[in-house]
Design a protein around this motif. Structure first.
Motif, mmCIF file in Angstrom:
data_model
loop_
_atom_site.group_PDB
_atom_site.id
_atom_site.type_symbol
_atom_site.label_atom_id
_atom_site.label_comp_id
_atom_site.label_asym_id
_atom_site.label_seq_id
_atom_site.Cartn_x
_atom_site.Cartn_y
_atom_site.Cartn_z
ATOM 1 N N ILE A 100 0.888 -1.167 0.000
ATOM 2 C CA ILE A 100 0.000 0.000 0.000
ATOM 3 C C ILE A 100 0.920 1.209 0.000
ATOM 4 C CG2 ILE A 100 -1.816 1.280 1.196
ATOM 5 C CD1 ILE A 100 -2.632 -1.378 2.538
ATOM 6 N N LYS A 101 0.960 1.926 -1.108
ATOM 7 C CA LYS A 101 1.923 3.024 -1.222
ATOM 8 C C LYS A 101 1.613 4.125 -0.211
ATOM 9 C CE LYS A 101 -0.399 5.552 -4.898
ATOM 10 N NZ LYS A 101 -0.309 6.135 -6.217
ATOM 11 N N PRO A 102 2.643 4.833 0.265
ATOM 12 C CA PRO A 102 2.426 5.907 1.228
ATOM 13 C C PRO A 102 1.610 7.045 0.614
ATOM 14 C CG PRO A 102 4.705 5.182 1.280
ATOM 15 C CD PRO A 102 4.066 4.538 0.081
ATOM 16 N N GLU A 103 0.346 7.134 1.038
ATOM 17 C CA GLU A 103 -0.557 8.154 0.514
ATOM 18 C C GLU A 103 -1.482 8.725 1.580
ATOM 19 O OE1 GLU A 103 -2.848 6.215 -2.519
ATOM 20 O OE2 GLU A 103 -3.684 4.751 -1.136
ATOM 21 N N PHE A 104 -1.348 8.235 2.824
ATOM 22 C CA PHE A 104 -2.212 8.685 3.906
ATOM 23 C C PHE A 104 -1.455 9.655 4.810
ATOM 24 C CE2 PHE A 104 -3.374 4.219 2.958
ATOM 25 C CZ PHE A 104 -4.618 4.462 2.388
ATOM 26 N N LEU A 105 -2.146 10.687 5.316
ATOM 27 C CA LEU A 105 -1.500 11.645 6.221
ATOM 28 C C LEU A 105 -1.260 11.044 7.594
ATOM 29 C CD1 LEU A 105 -3.040 15.161 5.502
ATOM 30 C CD2 LEU A 105 -0.766 14.303 4.977
ATOM 31 N N ASN A 106 -1.977 10.000 7.926
ATOM 32 C CA ASN A 106 -1.733 9.212 9.118
ATOM 33 C C ASN A 106 -2.431 7.877 8.920
ATOM 34 O OD1 ASN A 106 -0.841 8.400 11.624
ATOM 35 N ND2 ASN A 106 -1.765 10.097 12.757
ATOM 36 N N ALA A 107 -2.014 6.871 9.654
ATOM 37 C CA ALA A 107 -2.632 5.548 9.533
ATOM 38 C C ALA A 107 -2.306 4.742 10.783
ATOM 39 C CB ALA A 107 -2.129 4.816 8.282
#
Length: 200
Positions: A100-107
């Motif tokens: 899952i490519k880094p695309e979230f501001l937090n997770a």
């Protein structure tokens, strides 16, 4: 020559134990692997002591059992990557491959096949002829994601409408206020009150 060939052929079969030295921290096992820290980098080892994910500096430590270290849950571990000075979050699998490519501001870490994340959606609302660029609004949402990284449910919209910033005082990821209760329920906080919702 024949003796040399036999020695070369047997060499991989003899098997040498991998030695990991000068490790600063070793976590408890979770999801069949343990995190090990050396300097500023983390790796994962299996129960035989073999490295399954090489030392790297993008693994995200989480608070666990009065300590902080990266974990695998549902065959996924959090990673972070900077884009234009802004940290984004994604996930790797146990081979170290980004799934899952880094695309979230937090997770968050996965739990029972789901995780919570903050997504940013850009909406073009017009065009500024003077500055020769589009005018955009940015919408921030807390969402539930599946192990493929797909947002399966929108939980709440955060009241931020400016573009993500790389200013030093804004580099801390926005806080996820919702909480996973189980694989089919989530608690969502709005106006200082909690609502329990079913996960679709």
């Amino acid at each position: 020559m024949k003796k040399l060939m036999i020695t070369i052929m047997l060499f991989p079969l003899l098997g040498f134990t991998q030695i990991i030295e000068n490790v600063d921290y070793i976590s408890p096992f979770n999801n069949e692997v343990a995190a090990v820290k050396k300097g500023d980098k983390w790796a994962f080892i299996d129960k035989e002591g073999q490295i399954v994910v090489e030392f790297r500096d993008d693994l995200v430590p989480s608070d666990n059992d009065n300590s902080t270290y990266p974990v695998f849950n549902n065959e996924r571990s959090l990673i972070t990557a900077e884009k234009n000075g802004i940290p984004y979050f994604g996930y790797i699998d146990k081979s170290g491959k980004t799934v899952i490519k880094p695309e979230f501001l937090n997770a968050t870490n996965f739990k029972d096949g789901v995780a919570l994340a903050i997504v940013v959606e850009k909406e073009i609302v017009g065009y500024n002829d003077i500055f020769n660029k589009p005018v955009a609004y940015y919408h921030y949402f807390e969402v539930v994601i599946d192990t493929a990284g797909k947002a399966t449910q929108y939980l709440t919209q955060l009241a931020i409408h400016v573009a993500p910033s790389n200013k030093k005082n804004q580099q801390v990821p926005p806080i996820i206020t919702s909480k996973l209760l189980s694989n089919n329920t989530v608690a969502v906080k709005e106006n200082n009150k909690w609502t329990i919702k079913k996960i679709n």
